[in-house]
Design a protein around this motif. Sequence first.
Motif, mmCIF file in Angstrom:
data_model
loop_
_atom_site.group_PDB
_atom_site.id
_atom_site.type_symbol
_atom_site.label_atom_id
_atom_site.label_comp_id
_atom_site.label_asym_id
_atom_site.label_seq_id
_atom_site.Cartn_x
_atom_site.Cartn_y
_atom_site.Cartn_z
ATOM 1 N N ASP A 174 0.854 -1.185 0.000
ATOM 2 C CA ASP A 174 0.000 0.000 0.000
ATOM 3 C C ASP A 174 0.890 1.235 0.000
ATOM 4 O O ASP A 174 1.965 1.245 0.609
ATOM 5 C CB ASP A 174 -0.916 0.024 1.224
ATOM 6 C CG ASP A 174 -1.969 1.117 1.141
ATOM 7 O OD1 ASP A 174 -2.300 1.543 0.017
ATOM 8 O OD2 ASP A 174 -2.466 1.543 2.198
ATOM 9 N N TYR A 175 0.472 2.247 -0.719
ATOM 10 C CA TYR A 175 1.191 3.516 -0.719
ATOM 11 C C TYR A 175 0.182 4.618 -0.991
ATOM 12 O O TYR A 175 -0.875 4.395 -1.587
ATOM 13 C CB TYR A 175 2.318 3.536 -1.763
ATOM 14 C CG TYR A 175 1.879 3.314 -3.194
ATOM 15 C CD1 TYR A 175 1.649 4.398 -4.043
ATOM 16 C CD2 TYR A 175 1.703 2.032 -3.708
ATOM 17 C CE1 TYR A 175 1.254 4.208 -5.353
ATOM 18 C CE2 TYR A 175 1.313 1.832 -5.012
ATOM 19 C CZ TYR A 175 1.093 2.917 -5.842
ATOM 20 O OH TYR A 175 0.698 2.718 -7.142
ATOM 21 N N THR A 176 0.495 5.786 -0.507
ATOM 22 C CA THR A 176 -0.429 6.910 -0.642
ATOM 23 C C THR A 176 0.303 8.130 -1.176
ATOM 24 O O THR A 176 1.532 8.217 -1.110
ATOM 25 C CB THR A 176 -1.074 7.276 0.706
ATOM 26 O OG1 THR A 176 -0.048 7.542 1.661
ATOM 27 C CG2 THR A 176 -1.966 6.156 1.209
ATOM 28 N N THR A 213 3.568 3.066 3.885
ATOM 29 C CA THR A 213 2.782 3.256 5.112
ATOM 30 C C THR A 213 3.607 3.832 6.254
ATOM 31 O O THR A 213 3.057 4.448 7.171
ATOM 32 C CB THR A 213 2.157 1.926 5.546
ATOM 33 O OG1 THR A 213 3.191 0.929 5.647
ATOM 34 C CG2 THR A 213 1.109 1.462 4.548
#
Length: 237
Positions: A174-176, A213
Amino acid sequence: MTSRTPIWKAIATTLRSEIAEGMYQKGDKLPTEAAFAARFGVNRHTVRQAVSALVAEGIVHSRRGAGVFVTMQPADYPIGRRVRFHQNLTAAGRTPAKSVLSLETRIARPAEAEALDLERDAMVHSYEGLSLTENQPIALFRSVFPAERFPQMLDHLRDNPSVTMALAQFGIDDYTRASTRINAKLATATQALHLRIAEGAPILRTISVNVATDGTPVEVGRTWFAGDMVTLTLSDD
């Protein structure tokens, strides 16, 4: 002395904008050459040049004996914390695709090193390509990754052009998006060639930094969107 814009180009710009603004929907038939000639006060040959430019860009298509029809309208593209190219366009009912233009390992440019929190002259992987929908280019992009952290990144991208899938190979599930800057530009000759638009046409450039994260930067990207092909929207996701 500044040269004047050819009339047919000005007409093409007007029609392109009207389609982008929703005056004509996908599948709609455009008015006839005669109607446009009367509207703009020009001859039909000038109108034909303008329409031909839109055909070449994939915005409209001509059917012999039937007329000219709108092929596509701008795709909504949310800009938020979690931005995934394929998910965005699939959710909008579009068919997404990517085309790889170049993959290379090189020394980071100063702005890239700063965004990725790297030492000056650190090595990075650079991935340049085209984002497409319905086989029409809508964006030109450059994604840059820390080479030391992701040593085989380019091999994964050669096998599959998805950045999400490539990062997953290194445990980044996951990455944002930590930051995004958007500004307007005019297409250079090279950008226009790739995006199948006129040189000097409006484009939107985004500069973004994506983090894992734990907050560690994993990617810095620049994307040049064809202004009349994409509507950027802000999202909380």
